[in-house]
Every structure is written in structure tokens, then in C-alpha cells.
Scaffold this motif. Structure first.
Motif, PDB file in Angstrom:
ATOM      1  N   MET B  81       1.017  -1.408   0.277  1.00 41.77           N
ATOM      2  CA  MET B  81       0.290   0.134  -0.045  1.00 41.77           C
ATOM      3  C   MET B  81       0.958   0.917  -0.008  1.00 41.77           C
ATOM      4  O   MET B  81       0.182   2.619  -0.511  1.00 41.77           O
ATOM      5  N   GLN B  85       3.159   3.492  -4.267  1.00 41.42           N
ATOM      6  CA  GLN B  85       3.289   4.563  -4.687  1.00 41.42           C
ATOM      7  C   GLN B  85       4.208   5.142  -5.112  1.00 41.42           C
ATOM      8  O   GLN B  85       4.360   6.240  -5.775  1.00 41.42           O
ATOM      9  N   PRO B 204       9.091  10.390  -3.937  1.00 44.30           N
ATOM     10  CA  PRO B 204       8.026  10.733  -3.219  1.00 44.30           C
ATOM     11  C   PRO B 204       6.292  10.328  -3.669  1.00 44.30           C
ATOM     12  O   PRO B 204       6.743   9.307  -4.768  1.00 44.30           O
ATOM     13  N   ASN B 205       5.619   9.902  -2.824  1.00 42.65           N
ATOM     14  CA  ASN B 205       4.202   8.960  -3.182  1.00 42.65           C
ATOM     15  C   ASN B 205       3.867   9.854  -4.406  1.00 42.65           C
ATOM     16  O   ASN B 205       3.780  11.137  -4.979  1.00 42.65           O
ATOM     17  N   PRO B 207      -0.088   8.835  -6.201  1.00 39.84           N
ATOM     18  CA  PRO B 207      -0.957   8.219  -5.567  1.00 39.84           C
ATOM     19  C   PRO B 207      -1.184   6.883  -6.970  1.00 39.84           C
ATOM     20  O   PRO B 207      -2.315   6.105  -6.678  1.00 39.84           O
ATOM     21  N   GLN B 208      -1.458   8.254  -8.186  1.00 34.36           N
ATOM     22  CA  GLN B 208      -2.289   7.550  -9.599  1.00 34.36           C
ATOM     23  C   GLN B 208      -0.849   6.432  -9.677  1.00 34.36           C
ATOM     24  O   GLN B 208      -1.611   4.612 -10.427  1.00 34.36           O
ATOM     25  N   GLY B 210       0.335   4.397  -7.771  1.00 34.68           N
ATOM     26  CA  GLY B 210       0.008   3.612  -6.720  1.00 34.68           C
ATOM     27  C   GLY B 210      -1.277   2.717  -7.470  1.00 34.68           C
ATOM     28  O   GLY B 210      -1.693   1.602  -7.513  1.00 34.68           O
ATOM     29  N   MET B 211      -3.026   3.604  -8.089  1.00 38.64           N
ATOM     30  CA  MET B 211      -3.768   2.405  -8.022  1.00 38.64           C
ATOM     31  C   MET B 211      -3.086   2.030  -9.531  1.00 38.64           C
ATOM     32  O   MET B 211      -3.674   0.855  -9.722  1.00 38.64           O
TER      33      MET B 211
END
Lengths: 685, 270
Positions: B81, B85, B204-205, B207-208, B210-211
Motif C-alpha cells: 500500500m 505509490q 515521493p508518493n 498515488p496515481q 499506486g492505483m
């Protein structure tokens, strides 16, 4: 006797708060946690809270939010976000994680979203895509600065508070044209979060010109012609990791900045939405994360308190190594353990309530939109006509409420599905429930939470109010006081509940809860279901009694203006909602935890511990609710009141429902003495 | 001109270093107390390897990164999780113990089998990355064995820098004694690189990203094959215990750095 092996981790939370199958939310949790326990904790430890000014050091937070993906959490994918659909639960989880370390950091993270919320809820599609798109960090290949917003409500000078009926912002026509008139906005804000760095402000203003009708919310940008003075910093003593100032704004802006748009009729600008309509739809949801921010403080206090208690006598001559005093410290004593159980159980109950409210808000969003569309198609326009149409559905909604709370095996599946698919039935049910859960989360979690947080600080003795206290407990305690005033002080929440809790749909829901809890009690005794059911029954009887009774002086008891009656009843209900939702969450943990490979091994012990905590909290809540009801039923009569015989019987059932609660507390306290905690703090001093 | 690399990063999880670790004797040999309940993080050395792999792939269009993990899939899911990302990759998972009480050869065998099973992997473009060490049990042997099992003889350990030439050649900087480096020239893939810390910070994260990753990570976790690296092993542990070390921490405010340095030197010399 069971053993609590470790403090509950993500696996437990994901099941209880129902996001085990949502990896988008799990990702957000990890991102927020990463920032909270590094950047935020470092800022607090370095004393960044010691100034009212927004500093470069504090601005590291914004970079961290951008880099972690939290800034984009509120947006839709086509605007640069990553979660499609409602994001109430996502925002609540992120706020919870940040507030685990510092409430001001959580507020700072939420503030731009609050500025965008009026645009998100009621803005035109163009306004929505423009401003939401500007507020996400630039994607690879994009060359632009990220913009941030501030939300300026109606706070009149010199005091602060949310009284939407008192307006200090004015709008008038500066230059008339039929396409897009130029308006002059004069707004003095107070206590405006994000104001140090906000590039735009969404401000509530009322008309000061006969050519503008009523009030509206309008978007002001720093590049607009006129004065965009960020004002003096607010000298607040808490939440210093959020920027707060009192701006002075006097700007000329086009009327197309009116949120939701406008039309010109007979030479008058008519905004599509008044400021009250917009604020209503915004506050409907944004209260929930604030309540959860306070609850994060309570649960985050558990580990530091255990650590302090166990090491209390180590390092001096007070105890020799290997002795129980050395190994267990203050945890040799029952009191320290059991008081910590109280703090923890309060936190769990508040979280169960708050996350239930978040999930409901996520489910409610699409239903609310579908309802609007349906009514528009049917030509049912205006709040009054819609209310009348919904009122006709009363019996059907109550039928659904009953089916919803019956076990699957006992309900008519076809009828249940039919009602589940009915937009208006769902809207009526969810609206009634949200009208309770949203203000109750804010009221109970921040109000009672602040008091319980004081207990947590006291459990660390004098050390608790030092800067060295692990877990920043003292700062969290004082922060909680501000959270209790955010998004409407406690009186606003009580007022809201005193109106919504008398609705037929909610009363039918309470009746259904009572039946449901009694079934839970027979299958799962010892988790406080009976005490909660009996207290709800007592509360419902009391409400009915107060609505139909006059006091010794002949004045009506339950009346809009009689807050000495209505407000305590809201408080009593607030107490009972936490245990109800905690019990449901524990049943979920019991069922799903057994299927989780990480939890399966110790699930029986874990559930037993949680059941004991629920029992402890249910007894406390039932006691508080019963005390309030008793005061109201007996307190307005001269001598013995008439017609209250059933009350005595119901109250006796509440007392009997507390059977075993103290044994539960004994067990839970004992379990705490053996729980394994990490070698080091989860975030540094 | 760019090169296409198929980069397989081998890396698993380790318990969060903040947790108390206590070895206990389980039914199948030694294990950590409450192992399944301990929060886990990606092994930091594997993390360095993964970020270097993603950086190399980003610079060379057409390249692809797989993360091959041997670990309990439920714990892997939680760690992913966060990791998913950071950089784009495809997860290949073998469901087994990552406790550190495993035999290096057995682990290498499972990893080799997992790599062999990757659909569309072109061995002529293969770079196998991994940690030079591990935070769970630093035998420093797995990557060498894995290379041998895959038939890759070009192996480099303690790598801090990899530079790919336009002709597909590789220049590799390895740590050697005394803080010095050895620079090697390699004609090209395939090669095995055991990374030290590399030169890249944690990304850095996004999230896109990640998805996108999680859409493949979740099915990979569900389809993970069981890998028994404990019961099937010939390795036996006579005893396991934590190093007997006591942390003696003093909280002293405003202490000059010179005094701190002096105390540390005195402690080292004592």
C-alpha cells in the motif's frame, strides 16, 4: 482469561472501519501516517508550535502533503486526483492519521479542501474543474504553481464562531453589464485557516445592493484588483501547525465567480444558491473528520501511557531489576490500567461512530444527487414540495428501516431489495440518519473527547504536562478544545440534533436498533448490547414523555426555545451512539477477522478484549444517558411527577444491563498489563 | 540510443525496526513472537534496489520492472500500500516465510523459480537486482546463489552506482574495503547486482502510480503460490536468541556536539 498480544494494527482497523477491500484508502492511510510520524512529529518536537506566525519550517508540511499525494485526495481522477466518487471516508482516515500526531497538521491538510468544498458541492462544472485542477500538484511535464485556498465564513468581528445568520461580508455592483457584471466584495474575515498562503478565498457575502438578491458565496483571488490583505495572525494557543489569520479583502471580481452561477432577471443578479444553502451542504459532511481528529488523540495516547507506566521506576533506586515494580511500574496497580481502559474504550466508541458517519456520507452523496435528478424529472421543485413528497413515503421508509435491521434470514429479501433500490426511500432514511450522526460525531467526539483526553494526560502525572511527554499528550488535550469549536460550537450541534432526533424515521431507527441490540445480546452476551438497548429505550420513552408533558409551572417541556431540555437529550443520545456502532464493528471483526490470515490465530482473544471494552463503554454511556433522562423526567416536577411509572421500570433495566461491566473492566485492565508494545515510540519526541 | 532492460528486483519485508523482536520456538522451527501481528516494512536494501531499478527503467524506454517477493502475502499486501505509490512495477509473489529463519539456498531456489515463471521475461535483457544485505538476516548469500541458479555469472555485490552505456554496456561501482570503490565494466545483460544503498532518495508518493500498480498487485497476491522454505529445508537451528545488548539512553538537552562525540569515542574505546 484471554491475552492481548499486541496493540491492534491496520488489519484490525481495516475490518472494523470497513475498508479492508479498498486499497485506495489503505494507500492514503499509509501516506498520511508516513508524514505524521516523520515531518509532523519533527516539527512538533522542534517547537514549531511556539509561534503564531507561519514559518518556512511549518511550510514543510505543505510540501510533504503535496509529495505524499494527500493534496490530491479530495479531487476526482480527471482533476488530478486518484479516487473516483465520494471521499468522505478517505478524508476522515487521512485526518485521523495526521491528528494521531498533531491536530493542527490535520487541519492544515483539510483546509484547502474546505475552501474547495463550496465549489465542489455547488459550483458550476467549469468552476469545479478549474479550481480543483489548480489545487493538485503539477503532473510530470506540467509547469505551474500549485494553488491553495482558504474558506471565509461569516465570523463577525471581534468574536469568532459560526453564526451563519450574522454576516460581515458585503457585495455590491461596481460596474453593470448584462453578461458578467463586475462586483465589489468587502469581506473582513476572522480565524481564517490557510490565510498565510491562500491564493484564493471562498467567501460568504450578503447583498449590499438592490441589484443583487440575498446572499452568496464568491471566489476571490489574490490577483484581483483591490486589497488582498492577509491580516494579522490569530493569536491562538493551539493548532499552531495550521495557518490562521484575520484577512481584510476588498476586491473587484466578475459575477461569474459567484459559486454555482447566477441569472439576471429584471435587472437583478440572482445567485443560484444562497450562502446558507452552500454552507449547509458543506458542513453536512466536513464535521465528521474533526470529530475523528479528537478520537485519534485518545487512541494514540494508549501506547505512550503504557510505556510511561511500565518504565516509571526504571533507572533509579526505586526498583531493582527483575522485580515486578521494575518490570511493570505503575501497571502493578489496577487503577492505572482501568483508567487507561476508559480512555481507550472512549476512543474506540467515538471512532466507530465517526467512521460509520463517514461511510454513510459516502453512500449518501450519490443518493442525494439521484434524488435531485429524480425530483427535477418529476417537476418537484423547491424544498417545501420535496419535503411534502418525502413525507408521503413515511410508512414505506419505516418499513425499510425495520427490514434493514433484521437478520438476513428473517426478512423478506425481495421487498427489502425493492426498497433498497428506491432512491427516495434511501434518501429519506439516510438523510434522517446523517442528520443525527454528523452533528453527534462532532458533539460527542470533541466535547467528551476533550474531557477524556484530560484523563490521559493525568495518567502520565506531572510528566504529562512537560515537553518531554511522549505522544505530545498535553498539546493534544489543549488542541481538543479548539476542535470542539470547529465547524460550529457544541451548541450548534446540539441545536441540530434537537431538531433532527424527533423525526419519525429516526425514531423508527432507534426502535429498530433496540430490537437489533437485544438479538445481539442473546447471541453475544457481555459486550454491552443489553445496557445500550435499555438506555436507548429509556431515552426514547423520555423523549416521548417530554414532548407530551408540561413542567410544574405549566410550560411545555420539549420546545424549540427550551434548550435546558432539548440539549441534554442530544447529549444523552450522543453517549449511546458510540457503543452501538462499536458493538457493530466488533461483530464485523469477529466475523471477518477469523478469515484474515494475519488475525485468525489470535482472533478469539482480540475479540474478547474488544467485547470487554465495549461493555465498559456501554455501561458508562448508559449511566450518563440514564442520569440525564432522570434529571429531565423528575427535575421539572414539584415532588413526584405523574405518569412516570414505566420510567422506573425502564431505568431498572438499564441498571441490570450493566451486569458484568466491572468484571469486563478487570479483564481488560489485566490484558493491558501484558500487551506487547514496540521497543521505541512510533514517533519521536 | 536507449537500451531495454527487464529488471527483476528481489525483495521482501522485514518487521518494523521499532518493534520488539523475540525469537520463539514454533511448530516448524524458530520464528518471531507474534510474527504475523508485527507491522512490516520493505527491507531497506531491497528498497534501494527497487528505486534504482525504477530510475533505470524510466531512463530507458521499453524497460520494465518486476518485484519478486517471498513473504507472507497478507503482510506483503499491507506493505505494498505504501511501496506501490513510489514507482511503477509488477509484483510477483511467493507466499512463504520472510522471518529470516530460512535457508539462503531454499530462498534463492524459490526466487529463481518465480523469476523463471514470469511471462514475457526476456533473459537476454535481464538484470536481477536485490539487496546486498537484508535487515532480517544478512547472510549476504542469496543473490549469489540466485545468479548461479539462473545461470548468470556476471555478479556484483555492494553496488552503489550503475551506469548504462549507449551500447548496452554497464559500468558498476561496488563497495570494497576501507570506503573505497571498485569500478567494473560489463559487456551487458544479463547480470546480477546486489545493491548497497545506491544514490537515490526514497521517491515521493504518486498515488496515481499506486492505483495502477495495485490493479496488478492485488491479483498477484491472490494468485501467489505457497513456498515452503522452512519445513522443506535441511537447515536446523540449534538455538536462536537476540543479541544481548542493552540500550542505555540519557536525555540531555543542549549538549555541545563536541561533548557528544567525546562520549561516543569513550564508549567505543571502553
Amino acid at each position: 482469561m484471554y491475552t492481548l498480544r499486541t496493540l491492534p494494527g491496520d488489519d484490525v482497523r481495516q475490518i472494523m472501519w470497513r475498508y479492508a477491500d479498498r486499497y485506495d484508502l489503505q494507500m492514503s492511510v499509509q501516506s498520511a501516517r508516513g508524514i505524521a510520524r516523520t515531518v509532523v512529529a519533527k516539527l512538533v518536537a522542534e517547537g514549531a508550535r511556539n509561534t503564531h506566525e507561519w514559518t518556512d519550517q511549518k511550510a514543510e508540511l505543505l510540501t510533504a502533503f503535496d509529495q505524499s499525494g494527500l493534496t490530491a485526495l479530495f479531487m476526482d481522477p480527471h482533476q488530478g486526483g486518484f479516487i473516483e466518487g465520494p471521499k468522505n471516508l478517505a478524508l476522515a482516515l487521512a485526518a485521523f492519521e495526521l491528528a494521531w500526531v498533531d491536530g493542527g497538521a490535520a487541519t492544515c491538510s483539510l483546509a484547502t479542501n474546505l475552501a474547495l468544498a463550496p465549489i465542489h458541492e455547488k459550483g458550476t462544472p467549469e468552476q469545479r474543474d478549474t479550481y480543483m485542477g489548480q489545487c493538485v500538484p503539477p503532473q510530470p511535464g506540467e509547469d505551474r504553481e500549485i494553488r491553495r485556498g482558504a474558506f471565509a465564513l461569516t465570523e463577525p468581528l471581534p468574536y469568532i464562531g459560526v453564526d451563519t445568520g450574522v454576516m460581515c461580508g458585503k457585495v455590491r455592483v461596481a460596474e453593470w453589464n448584462d453578461e458578467d457584471p463586475i462586483l465589489e466584495v468587502d469581506k473582513r474575515g476572522r480565524f481564517i485557516t490557510n490565510m498565510d498562503f491562500a491564493n484564493f478565498v471562498t467567501a460568504a457575502v450578503e447583498s449590499d445592493d438592490e441589484r443583487i438578491k440575498s446572499s452568496c458565496m464568491i471566489i476571490l483571488e489574490e490577483e484581483d484588483e483591490g486589497t488582498y490583505d492577509r491580516g494579522a495572525p490569530t493569536l491562538k494557543m493551539v493548532h499552531q501547525l495550521s495557518s490562521t489569520r484575520d484577512p481584510v479583502l476588498k476586491l473587484r471580481v466578475p459575477a461569474s465567480r459567484i459559486i454555482g452561477g447566477f441569472e439576471i432577471k429584471d435587472g437583478t443578479i440572482i445567485p443560484k444558491y444562497s450562502h446558507g444553502e452552500i454552507i449547509g451542504s458543506v458542513f453536512h459532511r466536513t464535521r465528521i473528520p474533526v470529530g475523528l481528529m479528537t478520537m485519534a488523540k485518545l487512541i494514540s495516547a494508549v501506547e505512550p501511557v503504557i510505556r510511561y507506566h511500565r518504565k516509571r521506576f526504571q533507572g533509579g533506586d526505586a526498583a531493582k531489576e527483575g522485580t515486578p515494580r521494575f518490570d511493570h511500574g505503575i501497571q502493578m496497580n489496577e487503577d492505572a490500567l482501568q483508567r487507561l481502559v476508559d480512555v481507550w474504550a472512549s476512543g474506540e466508541a467515538g471512532c466507530s461512530l465517526g467512521f460509520a458517519a463517514s461511510r454513510l456520507a459516502d453512500a449518501f452523496d450519490p443518493i442525494e444527487k439521484a434524488k435531485e435528478k429524480l425530483f427535477e424529472e418529476q417537476g418537484v421543485v423547491g424544498p417545501r414540495k420535496q419535503m411534502m413528497a418525502l413525507r408521503k413515503l413515511k410508512d414505506t421508509v419505516q418499513e425499510f428501516v425495520e427490514l434493514e435491521h433484521l437478520p438476513e434470514s428473517e426478512r423478506d429479501a425481495a421487498r427489502y431489495q425493492e426498497l433498497k433500490d428506491d432512491t427516495l426511500v434511501q434518501f429519506a432514511y439516510m438523510e434522517a440518519l446523517a442528520g443525527i450522526l454528523n452533528p453527534a460525531t462532532k458533539l460527542w467526539c470533541t466535547g467528551v473527547g476533550a474531557t477524556v483526553m484530560r484523563e490521559a494526560v493525568s495518567l502520565v502525572g506531572g510528566y504529562g504536562i512537560t515537553e518531554d511527554c511522549p505522544g505530545f499528550l498535553m498539546q493534544k488535550w489543549t488542541d481538543a478544545q479548539l476542535e470542539a469549536t470547529y465547524e460550529g460550537p457544541e451548541a450548534v450541534q446540539r441545536r441540530h440534533m434537537s431538531v433532527t432526533m424527533t423525526s419519525d424515521v429516526f425514531q423508527a431507527t432507534v426502535s429498530a436498533w433496540i430490537g437489533q441490540l437485544r438479538r445481539v445480546e442473546s447471541d453475544n452476551p457481555g459486550m454491552g448490547a443489553e445496557a445500550t438497548a435499555s438506555a436507548l429505550e429509556l431515552w426514547q420513552w423520555t423523549l416521548n414523555h417530554l414532548q407530551n408533558t408540561k413542567d410544574a409551572e405549566g410550560r411545555k417541556l420539549y420546545h424549540n426555545k427550551r434548550q435546558g431540555v432539548t440539549f441534554p437529550m442530544a447529549d444523552a443520545l450522543g453517549w449511546l451512539l458510540g457503543p452501538y456502532y462499536l458493538i457493530l464493528d466488533i461483530l464485523e471483526l469477529k466475523e471477518k477477522g477469523a478469515m484474515n490470515p494475519v488475525l485468525a490465530d489470535g482472533i478469539d482473544d482480540l475479540v474478547a478484549f474488544y467485547m470487554d471494552m465495549a461493555n465498559v463503554q456501554a455501561a458508562r454511556a448508559a449511566g450518563e444517558a440514564a442520569r440525564i433522562c432522570t434529571e429531565l423526567v423528575y427535575g421539572f416536577a414539584n415532588g413526584a411527577p405523574e405518569g412516570v411509572e414505566p420510567f422506573a421500570g425502564l431505568k431498572a433495566k438499564v441498571d441490570a444491563g450493566m451486569a458484568g461491566a466491572r468484571l469486563s473492566k478487570d479483564r481488560a485492565g489485566k490484558a493491558l498489563s501484558g500487551v506487547m508494545i514496540p521497543e521505541a515510540l512510533d514517533y519521536p519526541l | 540510443m536507449s537500451n531495454e532492460f527487464h529488471i527483476v528486483v528481489c525483495g521482501s519485508i522485514v518487521p518494523d525496526p521499532l518493534q520488539t523482536l523475540e525469537p520463539v520456538q514454533g511448530a516448524q522451527g524458530p520464528e518471531l513472537k507474534n510474527e504475523m501481528m508485527l507491522p512490516a516494512v520493505l527491507d531497506p536494501w531491497a528498497g534501494h534496489a527497487l528505486y534504482e531499478a525504477a530510475n533505470l527503467a524510466a531512463k530507458n524506454p521499453g524497460s520494465k520492472v518486476w518485484l519478486v517477493s517471498l513473504g507472507p502475502k497478507a503482510k506483503l499486501q499491507q506493505v505494498m500500500m505504501n511501496i506501490a505509490q513510489k514507482v511503477p512495477f509488477e509484483l510477483v509473489c511467493a507466499d512463504g516465510s520472510a522471518s529470516g529463519f530460512t535457508d539462503s539456498f531454499e530462498v534463492a531456489t524459490v526466487l529463481a523459480q518465480s523469476i523463471e515463471g514470469i511471462q514475457g521475461l526476456d533473459k537476454s535483457k535481464l538484470l536481477v537486482f536485490g539487496g546486498w544485505q537484508s535487515a532480517s538476516r544478512g547472510s549476504g548469500a542469496v543473490m549469489q546463489m540466485l545468479g548461479e541458479l539462473l545461470g548468470i555469472s556476471e555478479q556484483f555485490q555492494g553496488v552503489d552506482k550503475l551506469t548504462a552505456g549507449d551500447d548496452g554496456s554497464l559500468e558498476i561501482m561496488e563497495r570494497i574495503e576501507g570506503g573505497a570503490y571498485q569500478v567494473s565494466a560489463c559487456n551487458g545483460t544479463p547480470a546480477v547486482l546486489g545493491w548497497a544503498t545506491g544514490e537515490l532518495p526514497e521517491p515521493p508518493n504518486n498515488p496515481q502510480v499506486g492505483m495502477q500498480n495495485m490493479r496488478l498487485v492485488m491479483p498477484a497476491l491472490q494468485q501467489a503460490k505457497p513456498a515452503d522454505v522452512v519445513q522443506g529445508s535441511s537447515l536446523a537451528f540449534a538455538a536462536v536468541e537476540l543479541p544481548q545488548q542493552r540500550r542505555e539512553t540519557r536525555v540531555v538537552k543542549d549538549m555541545p556536539v563536541e561533548d557528544m562525540a567525546r562520549e561516543i569515542v569513550e564508549w567505543l574505546n571502553s
